[in-house]
Design an enzyme around this catalytic site. Sequence first.
Site, PDB file in Angstrom:
ATOM      1  N   ASP A 123       0.816  -1.260  -0.075  1.00 47.02           N
ATOM      2  CA  ASP A 123      -0.225  -0.045  -0.174  1.00 47.02           C
ATOM      3  C   ASP A 123       0.739   1.180   0.174  1.00 47.02           C
ATOM      4  O   ASP A 123       2.164   1.201   0.487  1.00 47.02           O
ATOM      5  CB  ASP A 123      -0.936  -0.106   1.224  1.00 47.02           C
ATOM      6  N   ASP A 124       0.182   2.507  -0.594  1.00 49.16           N
ATOM      7  CA  ASP A 124       0.602   3.572  -0.375  1.00 49.16           C
ATOM      8  C   ASP A 124       1.511   4.303  -1.484  1.00 49.16           C
ATOM      9  O   ASP A 124       2.020   5.340  -1.294  1.00 49.16           O
ATOM     10  CB  ASP A 124       1.180   4.088   0.892  1.00 49.16           C
ATOM     11  N   HIS A 174      -6.393   3.313  -3.647  1.00 50.02           N
ATOM     12  CA  HIS A 174      -6.485   3.698  -2.455  1.00 50.02           C
ATOM     13  C   HIS A 174      -6.496   4.847  -1.800  1.00 50.02           C
ATOM     14  O   HIS A 174      -5.917   5.583  -1.043  1.00 50.02           O
ATOM     15  CB  HIS A 174      -4.909   3.133  -1.839  1.00 50.02           C
ATOM     16  N   HIS A 178      -5.632   9.641   1.290  1.00 46.99           N
ATOM     17  CA  HIS A 178      -5.396   8.715   2.462  1.00 46.99           C
ATOM     18  C   HIS A 178      -5.942   9.285   3.613  1.00 46.99           C
ATOM     19  O   HIS A 178      -5.228   9.277   4.644  1.00 46.99           O
ATOM     20  CB  HIS A 178      -4.017   8.394   2.477  1.00 46.99           C
ATOM     21  N   HIS A 268       3.747  -2.276   3.237  1.00 47.74           N
ATOM     22  CA  HIS A 268       3.844  -0.705   2.579  1.00 47.74           C
ATOM     23  C   HIS A 268       5.001  -0.580   1.762  1.00 47.74           C
ATOM     24  O   HIS A 268       6.151  -0.856   2.307  1.00 47.74           O
ATOM     25  CB  HIS A 268       3.713   0.254   3.620  1.00 47.74           C
TER      26      HIS A 268
HETATM   27 ZN    ZN Z   1      -2.576   3.008   3.299  1.00 51.60          ZN
END
Ligand code: ZN
Length: 309
Positions: A123-124, A174, A178, A268
Amino acid sequence: MSGNHLFQRLRKKWRFVAIALAGVAISFAIGTFLPGLPINENPANAVAQVQNVNKFLTINPLVNQVGENQTGFNLDRTIEQLLTILESKEKRLTFVPPEPFQGKTIFEASVNDSEKVIALTVDDGPWPETTEQMLDIFKQNDVKATFFWIGKSLENSPEIARRVVAEGHAIGNHTWHHWYDSMDAATVANEIDRTAKLIYETTGVKTTYFRPPGGVLNNGLAKYAKEQNYSVVMWSVTSADTDPRAQPEAFVENVLKGAKPGAIVLMHDGGGDRSRTVKALPEMIAGLKKEGYRFVTIPQLLEMQEQQG
Ligand SMILES: [Zn+2]
């Protein structure tokens, strides 16, 4: 097959591409049979259009191949071959959950225990350095993962994003910022739709997989995503790699402890310094392989559950 018949079969959205490609094919043919003939304005436009499409699909080598394989020029056959190529590429760039999972929230998949499959999710990102380091590790180990991108991150690293897609990983949304807090309806829609648009514009990918930031399911984002037929993908095992004090060894231990067939693992590549995750990754993969796991993307995992269901 007659030209008319063929064009009726072309799906509308591919028509401009097919015409552009035909333009290129014709200019190949002209170049082959009548060397030195100047190429007029239209094939030049076609080349520009193909280059634009090629940004996502890397079809130029294939166009050349089609040109080379031909003895004598056949427009119908050329277009047929190019359409086949384009349709298979389009399939590779489209991530839509199997129907039973659309509009649903998923924490893990139920697959037969004999199927030791596990899905790594990242993620991210995309993020400078760490994403590429992880891509190298995935490639060395023949692992495909699923990346959930933040719009803001993607805006900063479009080239890295294209590499992720080119190397066969699956993609999810995503959000743009955020954010965790509750949002009004317009903000929620913007967070998801703006990100989806940039993912498409940057990589050609269409995805209806969504992961809510922080795993927050009650701030409006997950509800909107489900209304839009996304699958909301949570996780069953976290590496806990956002813990600022933990050592990479702890990430490995967390994942190996929680692993089971059908599990979804959270880690991540962006949003901060992820060098510890990069450090942990090879050992994580080696440990799982040692236990007999093979690695699948989220779309592959859900397809397996659907087929076994
Ligand atoms: Zn995230």
